[in-house]
Write a protein that holds these residues in place. Structure first.
Motif, PDB file in Angstrom:
ATOM      1  N   PHE A   1       0.858  -1.183   0.000  1.00  0.00           N
ATOM      2  CA  PHE A   1       0.000   0.000   0.000  1.00  0.00           C
ATOM      3  C   PHE A   1       0.895   1.234   0.000  1.00  0.00           C
ATOM      4  CE2 PHE A   1      -3.235  -2.934   1.510  1.00  0.00           C
ATOM      5  CZ  PHE A   1      -4.362  -2.461   0.853  1.00  0.00           C
ATOM      6  N   ASN A   2       0.597   2.170  -0.881  1.00  0.00           N
ATOM      7  CA  ASN A   2       1.344   3.433  -0.934  1.00  0.00           C
ATOM      8  C   ASN A   2       0.376   4.573  -0.640  1.00  0.00           C
ATOM      9  OD1 ASN A   2       3.967   2.385  -2.243  1.00  0.00           O
ATOM     10  ND2 ASN A   2       2.371   1.648  -3.610  1.00  0.00           N
ATOM     11  N   ILE A   3       0.775   5.457   0.243  1.00  0.00           N
ATOM     12  CA  ILE A   3      -0.096   6.597   0.583  1.00  0.00           C
ATOM     13  C   ILE A   3      -0.278   7.498  -0.633  1.00  0.00           C
ATOM     14  CG2 ILE A   3      -0.303   8.634   2.067  1.00  0.00           C
ATOM     15  CD1 ILE A   3       1.267   7.003   4.182  1.00  0.00           C
ATOM     16  N   LEU A  32       2.840  12.845   5.004  1.00  0.00           N
ATOM     17  CA  LEU A  32       2.764  11.379   4.944  1.00  0.00           C
ATOM     18  C   LEU A  32       3.293  10.840   3.616  1.00  0.00           C
ATOM     19  CD1 LEU A  32      -0.692  10.624   6.618  1.00  0.00           C
ATOM     20  CD2 LEU A  32       1.555   9.992   7.485  1.00  0.00           C
ATOM     21  N   ILE A  33       2.950  11.511   2.510  1.00  0.00           N
ATOM     22  CA  ILE A  33       3.415  11.064   1.187  1.00  0.00           C
ATOM     23  C   ILE A  33       4.939  11.167   1.093  1.00  0.00           C
ATOM     24  CG2 ILE A  33       3.448  11.704  -1.265  1.00  0.00           C
ATOM     25  CD1 ILE A  33       0.457  12.299  -1.010  1.00  0.00           C
ATOM     26  N   VAL A  34       5.497  12.278   1.596  1.00  0.00           N
ATOM     27  CA  VAL A  34       6.953  12.462   1.544  1.00  0.00           C
ATOM     28  C   VAL A  34       7.651  11.383   2.381  1.00  0.00           C
ATOM     29  CG1 VAL A  34       8.834  13.994   2.261  1.00  0.00           C
ATOM     30  CG2 VAL A  34       6.892  14.918   1.010  1.00  0.00           C
ATOM     31  N   LEU A  35       7.147  11.139   3.593  1.00  0.00           N
ATOM     32  CA  LEU A  35       7.756  10.126   4.470  1.00  0.00           C
ATOM     33  C   LEU A  35       7.660   8.728   3.853  1.00  0.00           C
ATOM     34  CD1 LEU A  35       6.602  11.274   8.022  1.00  0.00           C
ATOM     35  CD2 LEU A  35       8.938  11.242   7.138  1.00  0.00           C
ATOM     36  N   SER A  59      10.041   4.058   1.094  1.00  0.00           N
ATOM     37  CA  SER A  59       9.958   3.157  -0.069  1.00  0.00           C
ATOM     38  C   SER A  59      11.232   3.223  -0.899  1.00  0.00           C
ATOM     39  CB  SER A  59       8.773   3.528  -0.948  1.00  0.00           C
ATOM     40  OG  SER A  59       7.579   3.342  -0.256  1.00  0.00           O
ATOM     41  N   ALA A  60      11.714   4.446  -1.155  1.00  0.00           N
ATOM     42  CA  ALA A  60      12.926   4.618  -1.963  1.00  0.00           C
ATOM     43  C   ALA A  60      14.127   3.961  -1.283  1.00  0.00           C
ATOM     44  CB  ALA A  60      13.192   6.096  -2.189  1.00  0.00           C
ATOM     45  N   PHE A  61      14.234   4.129   0.023  1.00  0.00           N
ATOM     46  CA  PHE A  61      15.363   3.543   0.763  1.00  0.00           C
ATOM     47  C   PHE A  61      15.327   2.018   0.695  1.00  0.00           C
ATOM     48  CE2 PHE A  61      17.165   1.897   4.741  1.00  0.00           C
ATOM     49  CZ  PHE A  61      18.459   2.403   4.646  1.00  0.00           C
TER      50      PHE A  61
END
Length: 199
Positions: free
Chosen positions: A106-108, A144-147, A152-154
Motif C-alpha cells: 500500500f502506498n499513501i 505522509l506522502i513524503v515520508l 519506499s525509496a530507501f
C-alpha cells in the motif's frame, strides 16, 4: 580461309562453352540458354515492374499500418506484462522488480487524488472550521506522502543493490516512485502481483 587463327579459336570456344546457371559467370560469347524475348514482351515486362514499385502514398500507408500494429502490440503488452513489446522505459528485470515492489504494498501516494478531491470540497465550503480542517489535512497528506516515499525509496534501493549488483539500476527508484503516485487500477503495465505478495 583468310580469317586469323585467334578468331577461329574464339568461335570454337563459344561453341564448346557449356550452358551454365545464371548464378555463375557466363562466357561472353557462349549461348545464354534461352530465346531473346521480343521487344513487345520486354516492354510489357518493364511496365509491370514499374507499376509494382511503391509510390510515396503507398509507402506512407504501409508505414501507418506498421505503426498501428506496433502500437496495438505495445498496448497488449502493457496489459499483459509481455516483456518483448513493452516500451523501452518499462523493459528489463530491474524495472520489473521496481514495478512489483510498488504493486505489492500500500502506498499513501496512490490515494492522493481521492484525498485531494475531498480536501478541495472541504476548502470550498464557507465554514471557517472546515476550511481550517482542509488546510491541516493538506499538510498531513503531504508529510505522509513524503515520508512514505522516502521509506519506499530507501528499501527499494537496498533490495535492488542486493538482487541486481552487476546491472544498471539507474532511474529505477524514480520510476518506482512515479508509479506509486498512480492509482493501482490505472497503472501501466498492469500490476502482476497482489498486495502483500513478495516480488
Amino acid at each position: 580461309m583468310f580469317r586469323s587463327r585467334a578468331k577461329d579459336e574464339k568461335a570454337q570456344a563459344a561453341v564448346k562453352a557449356p550452358e551454365t546457371d545464371s548464378s555463375q559467370p557466363r562466357h561472353p560469347e557462349a549461348r545464354k540458354g534461352r530465346p531473346t524475348p521480343k521487344r513487345s514482351q520486354a516492354q510489357s515486362q518493364r511496365r509491370s515492374v514499374a507499376n509494382t514499385s511503391t509510390t510515396r502514398k503507398e509507402a506512407a500507408k504501409r508505414q501507418r499500418a506498421e505503426r498501428r500494429t506496433a502500437m496495438e502490440r505495445q498496448r497488449q503488452a502493457l496489459a499483459s506484462g509481455d516483456e518483448r513489446y513493452l516500451p523501452a522505459r518499462d523493459k528489463g528485470p530491474v524495472r520489473r522488480f521496481a514495478r512489483d515492489f510498488v504493486d505489492s504494498r500500500f502506498n499513501i501516494a496512490e490515494f492522493f487524488l481521492p484525498m485531494a478531491v475531498v480536501i478541495l470540497v472541504l476548502s470550498m465550503v464557507r465554514v471557517a472550521s472546515l476550511q481550517n480542517v482542509a488546510l491541516l489535512l493538506w499538510l498531513v497528506v503531504i508529510v505522509l506522502i513524503v515520508l512514505d516515499s522516502f521509506v519506499s525509496a530507501f528499501r527499494l534501493k537496498k533490495q535492488l543493490a542486493e538482487r541486481f549488483a552487476g546491472e544498471n539500476r539507474r532511474g529505477a527508484v524514480a520510476y518506482a516512485l512515479m508509479r506509486s503516485l498512480q492509482m493501482r487500477r490505472l497503472r501501466l503495465p498492469k500490476p502482476q502481483v497482489k498486495r502483500g505478495e513478495r516480488p
